[in-house]
Write an enzyme that holds these catalytic residues in place. Structure first.
Site: not given
Lengths: 403, 85
Positions: A294, A326
């Site tokens: 994540h 990310k």
């Protein structure tokens, strides 16, 4: 239970307008984060994002479509075209009746909302375009996709903040796995990069002003991105019989709720989701070669996620690779798990692990192999994709190399 | 441009036709304009003339605005522009 494979993938995000462009950028460790460009950006303190640049909707859609497609729907349609073309499926008859579309999305048509609020509040106008509602609703993208491709089976949109796409893909997986339908179109999209969207995030004070540096000791927050990724999930025998190219197998998933805090992540909630995905996919923890983290680049997420991985994997935690892409495409919120699934497919199919870029200083609380800055060649049999949302809702997918 | 020509231009754009292809006796259905196209046309007309058109999509026949043909729409707009100016 049926085996589920991925036979099509499509995307548009800050790293590229197609899957090959995106994977090339990931291999090269390129950063898609740049100065935001939209009206009133000078009134923001956060002015960077993973914005889709050099994008002209007029060249992609006709006037009627543009009247109804918010940016998040546009991105969905572009990604879906690539995915469904790759899968080589045409939805007619029985297949059309059973196949559906489940998408993740968090903010809905934020740009539409922003522009029309501005028009009535700031400009004092007293009427808005009649399509504001059908344009901004969270399910608009799923509905347009079902209309475009004649998908008449189970179709809906899942909204669980940063885990939306993973929850959506888990539902699509389950439907094919359980034999409800041989094919599902799934994934997610997001486009919150407008004045109101970024202003709202600014309020939380978790955003970085300069870069997304997951797991690095000097990380200072998350960076918002936008875009979409769409996949075709297909029952294995259905794909095999028609000779479809198989990108990877979806082996299992799990979802959990922290039931503790509306924003702070929980190690136990994350660990239970990871453990559950391993159990559902029937894989041993030492088979896992790669985890797409994540990895938001916030102080709280990255150390909690690292601790959860260490807890679940024990000694194997030091052997597996975990990276946060990310750092390159930024955080697409409701669409993020979908774009990140591409990194898992690249790891399994191409044997290339996307790096965590912007990594500058080791953090003893994130002492894992985060594939710093440079992509790596490695043979991976099983990959996990983590998503841990605000509100404590977690969803982890397990993918297996198809052979 | 007259009110008539301006209304025809809006309807033509919605129908993706040339204004010269629009006849006064045409209905919106003749021109391929569906219910969403109708509310979009009404919005464009309100913007163009800065008027408010009393039209409720739930009960078009009850509205104090006759949309049965291009001619009746133009007549309705001419009346509203006069009343609301």
């Amino acid at each position: 239970m049926k085996r589920v494979v991925i036979t099509g993938a499509g995307t548009i995000n800050a790293l590229g307008a197609t899957v090959p462009q995106t994977l090339e950028a990931m291999r090269e460790g390129r950063c898609g984060i740049s100065e935001l460009e939209f009206r009133d950006v000078e009134r923001l303190s956060i002015r960077i994002g993973g914005q889709v640049k050099n994008y002209d909707p007029e060249t992609r859609f006709n006037r009627q479509q543009l009247a109804l497609f918010d940016r998040f729907t546009q991105f969905t349609m572009i990604a879906a075209r690539e995915a469904i073309a790759q899968a080589g499926l045409t939805f007619t008859g029985e297949l059309a009746a059973r196949a559906g579309v489940i998408l993740g999305n968090s903010g809905g048509g934020m740009t539409t909302l922003d522009e029309n609020y501005r028009s009535v509040y700031e400009d004092g106008k007293n009427r808005v375009h009649p399509f504001v509602v059908p344009k901004l609703m969270n399910n608009a993208a799923a509905s347009h996709l079902s209309m475009e491709y004649n998908l008449k089976g189970p179709s809906f949109t899942v909204s669980t903040a940063c885990a939306s796409s993973n929850h959506a893909m888990a539902q699509a997986f389950q439907m094919v796995h359980g034999g409800i339908t041989p094919v599902m179109v799934t994934g997610g999209s997001e486009s919150m990069l407008c004045f109101g969207g970024v202003k709202a995030w600014e309020g939380l004070r978790v955003m970085s002003r300069d870069a997304c540096r997951p797991f690095s000791a000097n990380r200072n927050g998350m960076v918002q991105g936008e875009g979409a990724a769409i996949f075709v999930f297909e029952e294995y025998e259905h794909a095999r019989k028609r000779g479809a190219e198989i990108l990877a197998e979806v082996a299992g998933f799990a979802m959990t709720s922290d039931a503790s805090d509306i924003v702070m992540p929980s190690k136990q909630g994350a660990a239970r989701a990871i453990q559950g995905a391993l159990r559902d996919a029937r894989v041993n923890r030492d088979e896992v070669g790669y985890i797409n983290a994540h990895g938001t680049g916030t102080a709280a997420n990255d150390k909690t996620e690292s601790a959860a991985v260490a807890d679940v994997f024990g000694g194997h935690a030091d052997k597996l690779m975990i990276s946060s892409t990310k750092s390159m495409h930024a955080h697409l919120i409701g669409g993020t798990g979908a774009v990140e699934l591409l990194a898992c497919i690249m790891a399994l199919r191409d044997g290339i692990i996307a790096p965590t870029i912007g990594y500058e200083e080791p953090d003893p609380e994130c002492a894992l192999d985060v594939v710093p800055n440079i992509a790596r060649d490695a043979r991976v049999d099983v990959a996990l994709s983590n998503a841990f949302a605000f509100g404590g809702l977690n969803a982890v997918l397990a993918l297996r190399r198809f052979s | 441009m007259s009110i008539k020509d301006r209304v025809i231009a809006i309807i033509a754009e919605q129908a993706v036709l040339e204004p010269s292809d629009i006849a006064l006796e045409n209905t919106l259905e003749d021109l391929g304009i569906d219910s969403l196209g109708l509310v979009e046309s009404i919005f464009a007309i309100e913007e163009e003339f800065d008027i408010s058109v009393p039209f409720n999509a739930n009960e078009p026949s009850e509205s104090d605005f006759d949309i049965s043909s291009v001619r009746t729409i133009i007549a309705g707009i001419e009346r509203l522009v006069k009343e609301q100016s």
